[in-house]
Structure formats: C-alpha cells, structure tokens
Design a protein around this motif. Structure first.
Motif, PDB file in Angstrom:
ATOM      1  N   ALA A 156      27.139  38.685 -26.833  1.00  0.00           N
ATOM      2  CA  ALA A 156      27.949  37.242 -26.979  1.00  0.00           C
ATOM      3  C   ALA A 156      28.532  36.960 -25.398  1.00  0.00           C
ATOM      4  O   ALA A 156      28.706  37.520 -24.487  1.00  0.00           O
ATOM      5  CB  ALA A 156      29.156  37.426 -27.956  1.00  0.00           C
ATOM      6  N   LEU A 179      25.469  29.761 -34.789  1.00  0.00           N
ATOM      7  CA  LEU A 179      25.941  31.245 -35.097  1.00  0.00           C
ATOM      8  C   LEU A 179      26.515  31.293 -36.528  1.00  0.00           C
ATOM      9  O   LEU A 179      26.338  32.139 -37.500  1.00  0.00           O
ATOM     10  CB  LEU A 179      26.908  31.690 -34.099  1.00  0.00           C
ATOM     11  N   ALA A 180      27.397  30.400 -37.030  1.00  0.00           N
ATOM     12  CA  ALA A 180      28.171  30.140 -37.950  1.00  0.00           C
ATOM     13  C   ALA A 180      27.157  30.000 -39.343  1.00  0.00           C
ATOM     14  O   ALA A 180      27.526  30.536 -40.475  1.00  0.00           O
ATOM     15  CB  ALA A 180      29.030  29.191 -38.005  1.00  0.00           C
ATOM     16  N   CYS A 184      30.552  32.325 -28.219  1.00  0.00           N
ATOM     17  CA  CYS A 184      31.806  32.515 -28.985  1.00  0.00           C
ATOM     18  C   CYS A 184      33.301  32.039 -28.425  1.00  0.00           C
ATOM     19  O   CYS A 184      33.230  32.085 -27.054  1.00  0.00           O
ATOM     20  CB  CYS A 184      31.969  34.003 -29.407  1.00  0.00           C
ATOM     21  N   HIS A 185      34.197  31.640 -29.242  1.00  0.00           N
ATOM     22  CA  HIS A 185      35.337  31.127 -28.760  1.00  0.00           C
ATOM     23  C   HIS A 185      36.608  31.792 -29.504  1.00  0.00           C
ATOM     24  O   HIS A 185      37.580  31.733 -29.045  1.00  0.00           O
ATOM     25  CB  HIS A 185      35.554  29.547 -28.856  1.00  0.00           C
ATOM     26  N   THR A 186      36.265  32.362 -30.434  1.00  0.00           N
ATOM     27  CA  THR A 186      37.207  33.342 -31.495  1.00  0.00           C
ATOM     28  C   THR A 186      36.821  34.567 -31.806  1.00  0.00           C
ATOM     29  O   THR A 186      35.751  34.896 -31.523  1.00  0.00           O
ATOM     30  CB  THR A 186      37.361  32.528 -32.804  1.00  0.00           C
ATOM     31  N   ALA A 201      27.764  28.418 -30.959  1.00  0.00           N
ATOM     32  CA  ALA A 201      28.745  28.550 -32.004  1.00  0.00           C
ATOM     33  C   ALA A 201      28.263  28.045 -33.346  1.00  0.00           C
ATOM     34  O   ALA A 201      28.634  28.850 -34.414  1.00  0.00           O
ATOM     35  CB  ALA A 201      30.111  28.520 -31.706  1.00  0.00           C
ATOM     36  N   GLU A 218      34.295  34.567 -34.560  1.00  0.00           N
ATOM     37  CA  GLU A 218      32.775  34.264 -34.163  1.00  0.00           C
ATOM     38  C   GLU A 218      32.464  35.701 -33.523  1.00  0.00           C
ATOM     39  O   GLU A 218      31.211  35.893 -33.496  1.00  0.00           O
ATOM     40  CB  GLU A 218      32.814  33.039 -33.104  1.00  0.00           C
ATOM     41  N   ARG A 250      31.278  37.713 -36.025  1.00  0.00           N
ATOM     42  CA  ARG A 250      30.086  37.353 -36.683  1.00  0.00           C
ATOM     43  C   ARG A 250      28.827  37.691 -35.935  1.00  0.00           C
ATOM     44  O   ARG A 250      27.870  38.345 -36.414  1.00  0.00           O
ATOM     45  CB  ARG A 250      30.198  36.124 -36.873  1.00  0.00           C
ATOM     46  N   ALA A 251      28.876  37.690 -34.645  1.00  0.00           N
ATOM     47  CA  ALA A 251      27.834  37.990 -33.854  1.00  0.00           C
ATOM     48  C   ALA A 251      27.615  39.565 -33.950  1.00  0.00           C
ATOM     49  O   ALA A 251      26.494  40.148 -33.608  1.00  0.00           O
ATOM     50  CB  ALA A 251      28.133  37.611 -32.478  1.00  0.00           C
TER      51      ALA A 251
END
Length: 314
Positions: free
Chosen positions: A248, A215-216, A231-233, A212, A236, A239-240
């Motif tokens: 993801a 990714l950010a 991803c956790h949110t 993550a 995120e 964003r992917a």
C-alpha cells in the motif's frame, strides 16, 4: 480456540541486501525448516524488547537499530502465532549459531535454501519489493522529458516505477505506458500502471496500482503478479490487507502540490496508521530520498514520490 502467541522475528540485513535465515533444529516444531531468527514475546516485554533479547541469546549479537515492518498471523497445528517482523539494519558482535542447525545469508530473489517455515514464506515476496517508488508525471513535464529522467533514474538504480498519467489523453497515455514499461523491464525494474488493469496487461506491466476509489469497489484481488493501492485511512489499509495486496502507499505525510490543502499525517500519524499490517506500506507526500531513514523508523517499507525521487538517481 487456540491462544495467540506473540513472536518477534528479525530480518537482519547486510549492505548487499542479503538477510539471515536459520534452520530449525531437530526436536522442535518443523525441524529442518528455515526461518527468520527471533522468538516468543515474554510477559512484560514489547515485541521490540523481545527481539533484542532473542537475537542476543540465539545469535550473540547486540541490536543497534531496528525498524517495525510487518505483522502477520498464522495458524499452526500447535498454536495461533502473531509474528511481529522488524528489520535489523545495524548490530554489533559476530553472528554465532546457538540454537539453529545452520545459518545462511540469502537474497529474496534467489533463495537457495528451503523449505521456509509457513508463516515466514510470504515475507520473501515483500523483501523483493524495492524501497523507492518513482511515480511518473509526464502530463506535467512532457512525455520526452519524463522518459529522459526515467532513463537516468533506471541507470542510477531505481527499481520500481508507477505509471500514473491522469492528465494524458488515452492514446498518448497508452503509448507512454508501453514505452515506460519497456524501459523499466529492460533495466530489471518492476513497473505498475495506475488505475487501469487492462492497460497494465496490454503494455506488459508487472502489475496494477489501485486508487482508493477502485480499492473500495473491489471484491477480489486483480490477477496480476504485483498489486498495490493508494490509501489514506486505516480502513483502506485494512481493505488492502484483506484483499492480500502486495503493498500500500499511505499519505500524505507532508504537503504536496498534487493535493494542496490536504492535512498532512506527519511521521507520528503515518506510524499510527501503518502499524501492525501484514503488507509493506510506502510513505508518500512531499518526500525525497533524504526522508528514507525517517520513513523506515516509522515503519514504512520505503518512500514513493512524484517529484522528489527522480533527482535522487541523477
């Protein structure tokens, strides 16, 4: 500004992995193009309800099970379409051609018809993505032990491997990655390397899996055939999707030894976060092969696991 038209589309599958495509008839937009069966969502309908109705009207089949999957938007000359894709693994009745010029069963890796309707084309790559991801942990169980269980899993049908080895020193990690990727590719499986695009290139992997934090920090998608992210949110995940990644991995659905004390999403939380995205999302976090049906019902493409996958292919 064009009004958004909601359309429900069904990926109707058979046990051999094939799916049904229909050829658009003369007198319609894009005549001769191939598409996944379905149709417009009418007022007062949910996309799922619309698909059940459309498949009865178009094909004469009664849906017995459907799973939410992907949502993609496409701007045609005549409309801005929002397509809600569902997987339809179970139905009753005989498939009949009521509105299409022709119907065919196809496999994603060897499509024999074309052209595809533009909005439907990207779905084919998603259908090539295996449903189970095995994540290596050689740093925990030892390199030789991991290669042994990898061989067993590949022989048993595992077709997607993520090489994730933060505990190994750089030289051992590289030699392990080279060998794991070699074995995966020899078995016809996809292999991605976690967190290191250059290592993925050096060892001939199919792609890279981004943590993550990476990714950010990205502005553009890495130039590899397959790119995914942890991803956790919802942010995120979005964003992917914006970077047009291929998949993801979302979690943790349940508690795991890797992230002790981390609050678990549960299937309800997973379904809420993963809904309406244009890319496949794997569920991760304390899962085993026995969780596949629950994962798919919650909208997951499949499951990923560090410990819970390897034994399923023994």
């Amino acid at each position: 500004m064009k009004k958004i038209v909601d359309v429900a589309a069904g990926v109707i599958t058979r046990p051999d992995g094939s799916f049904l495509l229909g050829q658009r008839a003369p007198g319609t937009f894009y005549p001769g193009y191939w598409e996944f069966p379905g149709g417009k969502v009418e007022a007062g309908e949910t996309p799922a309800q619309a698909l059940v109705r459309e498949l009865d009207e178009e094909l004469g089949i009664r849906v017995q099970a459907l799973n939410p999957w992907l949502m993609r938007e496409h701007h045609y000359e005549h409309a801005h379409v929002r397509l809600h894709f569902f997987e339809v693994p179970a139905w009753s009745g005989e498939v009949n051609d009521h509105v299409h010029s022709a119907l065919v069963w196809q496999h994603a890796g060897r499509l024999e018809v074309g052209p595809m309707l533009p909005a439907n084309g990207p779905i084919l790559k998603a259908l090539r993505l295996p449903r189970t991801m095995g994540i290596t942990h050689a740093g925990e169980i030892g390199v030789e032990a991991q290669l042994a269980v990898l061989d067993t899993a590949l022989a048993g049908g595992l077709r997607l491997v993520q090489v994730r080895e933060p505990a190994l020193d750089a030289a051992v990690r590289e030699s392990f990655a080279i060998e794991a990727v070699r074995r995966a590719r020899a078995a016809g499986a996809l292999a991605v390397v976690n967190g290191d695009e250059q290592l993925a290139l050096r060892c001939g992997a199919d792609g890279v899996h981004l943590p993550a934090v990476q990714l950010a920090a990205l502005d553009v998608r890495p130039d590899l055939p397959w790119v995914g992210a942890s991803c956790h949110t919802r942010a995120e995940l979005e964003r992917a999707a914006a970077l047009e990644l291929d998949y993801a991995v979302l979690g943790a659905v349940g508690e795991t030894p890797t992230h002790p004390g981390q609050a678990a999403l549960g299937w309800e939380g997973f379904a809420r976060l993963a809904a309406g995205l244009p890319l496949p999302v794997f569920a991760v976090g304390g899962l085993t092969a026995a969780d596949m049906a629950a994962a798919r019902a919650a909208g997951a493409h499949g499951i990923a696991a560090i410990r819970g996958v390897w034994g399923a292919f023994a």
